[in-house]
Enzyme design. Structure first.
Site, PDB file in Angstrom:
ATOM      1  N   GLY A  14       6.859  11.254   6.116  1.00  0.00           N
ATOM      2  CA  GLY A  14       6.533  10.100   5.268  1.00  0.00           C
ATOM      3  C   GLY A  14       6.576  10.489   3.797  1.00  0.00           C
ATOM      4  O   GLY A  14       7.120   9.776   2.952  1.00  0.00           O
ATOM      5  N   LYS A  15       6.015  11.661   3.490  1.00  0.00           N
ATOM      6  CA  LYS A  15       6.043  12.136   2.097  1.00  0.00           C
ATOM      7  C   LYS A  15       7.466  12.455   1.661  1.00  0.00           C
ATOM      8  O   LYS A  15       7.860  12.151   0.528  1.00  0.00           O
ATOM      9  CB  LYS A  15       5.220  13.431   1.977  1.00  0.00           C
ATOM     10  CG  LYS A  15       3.735  13.252   2.015  1.00  0.00           C
ATOM     11  CD  LYS A  15       3.120  14.604   1.675  1.00  0.00           C
ATOM     12  CE  LYS A  15       1.647  14.654   1.888  1.00  0.00           C
ATOM     13  NZ  LYS A  15       1.104  16.005   1.642  1.00  0.00           N
ATOM     14  N   ASP A  72      -0.565  17.407  -2.374  1.00  0.00           N
ATOM     15  CA  ASP A  72      -1.733  17.325  -1.493  1.00  0.00           C
ATOM     16  C   ASP A  72      -2.404  16.001  -1.830  1.00  0.00           C
ATOM     17  O   ASP A  72      -2.670  15.697  -2.995  1.00  0.00           O
ATOM     18  CB  ASP A  72      -2.698  18.494  -1.675  1.00  0.00           C
ATOM     19  CG  ASP A  72      -3.671  18.545  -0.489  1.00  0.00           C
ATOM     20  OD1 ASP A  72      -3.215  18.468   0.665  1.00  0.00           O
ATOM     21  OD2 ASP A  72      -4.883  18.628  -0.712  1.00  0.00           O
ATOM     22  N   SER A  73      -2.619  15.233  -0.793  1.00  0.00           N
ATOM     23  CA  SER A  73      -3.077  13.874  -1.041  1.00  0.00           C
ATOM     24  C   SER A  73      -4.036  13.457   0.051  1.00  0.00           C
ATOM     25  O   SER A  73      -4.175  14.135   1.062  1.00  0.00           O
ATOM     26  CB  SER A  73      -1.866  12.938  -1.076  1.00  0.00           C
ATOM     27  OG  SER A  73      -0.997  13.200   0.004  1.00  0.00           O
ATOM     28  N   PHE A 160       3.015   5.322   5.993  1.00  0.00           N
ATOM     29  CA  PHE A 160       2.511   6.310   6.957  1.00  0.00           C
ATOM     30  C   PHE A 160       1.012   6.463   6.733  1.00  0.00           C
ATOM     31  O   PHE A 160       0.413   5.777   5.891  1.00  0.00           O
ATOM     32  CB  PHE A 160       3.250   7.659   6.796  1.00  0.00           C
ATOM     33  CG  PHE A 160       2.955   8.380   5.509  1.00  0.00           C
ATOM     34  CD1 PHE A 160       3.638   8.050   4.350  1.00  0.00           C
ATOM     35  CD2 PHE A 160       1.987   9.379   5.438  1.00  0.00           C
ATOM     36  CE1 PHE A 160       3.367   8.701   3.151  1.00  0.00           C
ATOM     37  CE2 PHE A 160       1.715  10.044   4.246  1.00  0.00           C
ATOM     38  CZ  PHE A 160       2.404   9.690   3.102  1.00  0.00           C
ATOM     39  N   GLY A 161       0.413   7.361   7.494  1.00  0.00           N
ATOM     40  CA  GLY A 161      -1.002   7.708   7.294  1.00  0.00           C
ATOM     41  C   GLY A 161      -1.922   6.504   7.364  1.00  0.00           C
ATOM     42  O   GLY A 161      -1.862   5.695   8.297  1.00  0.00           O
ATOM     43  N   TYR A 162      -2.769   6.356   6.356  1.00  0.00           N
ATOM     44  CA  TYR A 162      -3.784   5.303   6.322  1.00  0.00           C
ATOM     45  C   TYR A 162      -3.252   3.973   5.766  1.00  0.00           C
ATOM     46  O   TYR A 162      -4.030   3.045   5.558  1.00  0.00           O
ATOM     47  CB  TYR A 162      -4.988   5.770   5.483  1.00  0.00           C
ATOM     48  CG  TYR A 162      -5.722   6.960   6.075  1.00  0.00           C
ATOM     49  CD1 TYR A 162      -6.829   6.774   6.906  1.00  0.00           C
ATOM     50  CD2 TYR A 162      -5.310   8.259   5.815  1.00  0.00           C
ATOM     51  CE1 TYR A 162      -7.507   7.863   7.456  1.00  0.00           C
ATOM     52  CE2 TYR A 162      -5.972   9.353   6.363  1.00  0.00           C
ATOM     53  CZ  TYR A 162      -7.062   9.145   7.179  1.00  0.00           C
ATOM     54  OH  TYR A 162      -7.724  10.224   7.733  1.00  0.00           O
ATOM     55  N   ASP A 163      -1.954   3.882   5.512  1.00  0.00           N
ATOM     56  CA  ASP A 163      -1.406   2.659   4.899  1.00  0.00           C
ATOM     57  C   ASP A 163      -1.793   1.370   5.633  1.00  0.00           C
ATOM     58  O   ASP A 163      -2.083   0.361   4.976  1.00  0.00           O
ATOM     59  CB  ASP A 163       0.126   2.751   4.770  1.00  0.00           C
ATOM     60  CG  ASP A 163       0.546   3.656   3.624  1.00  0.00           C
ATOM     61  OD1 ASP A 163      -0.289   3.909   2.734  1.00  0.00           O
ATOM     62  OD2 ASP A 163       1.707   4.107   3.614  1.00  0.00           O
ATOM     63  N   HIS A 188      -0.305   6.324  -5.476  1.00  0.00           N
ATOM     64  CA  HIS A 188      -0.846   7.547  -6.064  1.00  0.00           C
ATOM     65  C   HIS A 188       0.264   8.588  -6.245  1.00  0.00           C
ATOM     66  O   HIS A 188       0.333   9.279  -7.231  1.00  0.00           O
ATOM     67  CB  HIS A 188      -1.967   8.076  -5.159  1.00  0.00           C
ATOM     68  CG  HIS A 188      -1.593   8.113  -3.698  1.00  0.00           C
ATOM     69  ND1 HIS A 188      -0.989   7.056  -3.062  1.00  0.00           N
ATOM     70  CD2 HIS A 188      -1.703   9.086  -2.757  1.00  0.00           C
ATOM     71  CE1 HIS A 188      -0.761   7.362  -1.796  1.00  0.00           C
ATOM     72  NE2 HIS A 188      -1.184   8.597  -1.586  1.00  0.00           N
TER      73      HIS A 188
HETATM   74  P1  ITT Z   1       1.888  18.545   4.238  1.00  0.00           P
HETATM   75  O1  ITT Z   1       0.620  19.329   4.025  1.00  0.00           O
HETATM   76  O2  ITT Z   1       2.917  19.266   5.068  1.00  0.00           O
HETATM   77  O3  ITT Z   1       2.448  18.011   2.950  1.00  0.00           O
HETATM   78  P2  ITT Z   1       0.121  16.610   5.479  1.00  0.00           P
HETATM   79  O4  ITT Z   1       0.288  15.275   6.141  1.00  0.00           O
HETATM   80  O5  ITT Z   1      -0.716  17.651   6.186  1.00  0.00           O
HETATM   81  O6  ITT Z   1       1.545  17.211   5.101  1.00  0.00           O
HETATM   82  P3  ITT Z   1      -1.873  16.471   3.384  1.00  0.00           P
HETATM   83  O7  ITT Z   1      -2.595  17.672   3.825  1.00  0.00           O
HETATM   84  O8  ITT Z   1      -1.630  16.257   1.914  1.00  0.00           O
HETATM   85  O9  ITT Z   1      -0.425  16.344   4.051  1.00  0.00           O
HETATM   86  O10 ITT Z   1      -2.631  15.219   3.997  1.00  0.00           O
HETATM   87  C1  ITT Z   1      -2.419  13.998   3.487  1.00  0.00           C
HETATM   88  C2  ITT Z   1      -2.937  12.967   4.458  1.00  0.00           C
HETATM   89  O11 ITT Z   1      -3.509  11.912   3.675  1.00  0.00           O
HETATM   90  C3  ITT Z   1      -1.775  12.362   5.236  1.00  0.00           C
HETATM   91  O12 ITT Z   1      -1.560  13.005   6.467  1.00  0.00           O
HETATM   92  C4  ITT Z   1      -2.234  10.923   5.372  1.00  0.00           C
HETATM   93  O13 ITT Z   1      -3.095  10.820   6.469  1.00  0.00           O
HETATM   94  C5  ITT Z   1      -3.018  10.685   4.090  1.00  0.00           C
HETATM   95  N1  ITT Z   1      -2.124  10.136   3.047  1.00  0.00           N
HETATM   96  C6  ITT Z   1      -1.606  10.782   1.957  1.00  0.00           C
HETATM   97  N2  ITT Z   1      -0.791   9.975   1.266  1.00  0.00           N
HETATM   98  C7  ITT Z   1      -0.775   8.806   1.914  1.00  0.00           C
HETATM   99  C8  ITT Z   1      -0.098   7.586   1.711  1.00  0.00           C
HETATM  100  O14 ITT Z   1       0.771   7.421   0.722  1.00  0.00           O
HETATM  101  N3  ITT Z   1      -0.329   6.592   2.563  1.00  0.00           N
HETATM  102  C9  ITT Z   1      -1.175   6.748   3.594  1.00  0.00           C
HETATM  103  N4  ITT Z   1      -1.837   7.864   3.882  1.00  0.00           N
HETATM  104  C10 ITT Z   1      -1.640   8.899   3.051  1.00  0.00           C
END
Ligand code: ITT
Length: 212
Positions: A14-15, A72-73, A160-163, A188
């Protein structure tokens, strides 16, 4: 002159998609960790998004000998004193199950924790720290935030994620209902990258100059 090559230091598809779209207008060649399967998962041990982004970018720059961009997000929810925060990706982790939690596991846990909390007390923000590290040790970081409300139920299938549970007051929709080009204007991640863009442009210009 070949374009400047950057490695996106992430395993999150997703990133990767969003960073590719956000950097589309710049003359950079983008690689990701999918191009370096030998690089293992980099543990995130820091207490802040910034520490983790810096550590990931520095490690990937060291291992690939290329400039690396790490993000890192995560999500900070006011009623939960900022949780899940740096633990966003592993929020619903279950020690009895080896597989990492899915996005739905994570936002499902969040909705359960917020059950009974009224709309006015469901404020949250996405935070993104982006770090750009060079093999020679130079390191830059930038931060972006996006505020919203945790919805009562998931909606939408983009992102993705919490969207699906992050409702944006500006569009009165969840982030997962917004077309990617809209999310990429307000997110963000977009804001953090915008703060680094001037620097990236100057690096591209620098890269174009003939080496003497
Ligand atoms: P990498 O460390 O490999 O980059 P990760 O998914 O483990 O991948 P993070 O540790 O930064 O990345 O965790 C970020 C989490 O925060 C991610 O898995 C989502 O659950 C949430 N997140 C971050 N950005 C987001 C977005 O734009 N929309 C929705 N959820 C997001």
């Amino acid at each position: 002159m070949p374009p400047l090559t950057l490695v996106m230091a992430t395993h999150n598809p997703g990133k990767v998609r969003e960073l590719q779209a956000l950097l589309r207008d710049l003359e950079v060649r983008l690689l990701s960790l999918a191009d370096f399967p030998e690089i293992p998962e980099i543990p995130e041990k820091g207490a802040t998004f910034r520490d983790n982004a810096r550590a990931k970018a520095q490690e990937v720059a060291r291992l690939t000998k290329l400039p690396a961009l790490a993000d890192d997000s995560g999500l900070e929810v006011a009623a939960l004193e900022g949780r899940p925060g740096v633990l966003s990706a592993r929020y619903a982790a279950d020690l009895t199950r080896p597989a990492p939690p899915t996005d739905a596991d994570n936002w499902g846990k969040l909705l359960k924790e917020l059950a009974g909390i009224p709309w006015e007390r469901r404020q949250a923000r996405f935070v993104c720290e982006i770090a750009l590290a060079f093999p020679d040790g130079r390191l830059y970081t930038a931060r972006g935030e996006c505020t919203g409300i945790i919805a009562l139920e998931p909606k939408g299938s983009q992102g993705f994620g919490y969207d699906p549970v992050f409702w944006t007051p500006e569009f009165e929709q969840t982030m997962a209902e917004l077309p990617p080009e809209v999310k990429n204007r307000i997110s963000h991640r977009a804001r953090a990258l915008a703060a680094l863009k001037e620097l990236l442009i100057s690096l591209i210009t620098e890269n174009r100059k003939p080496k003497t």
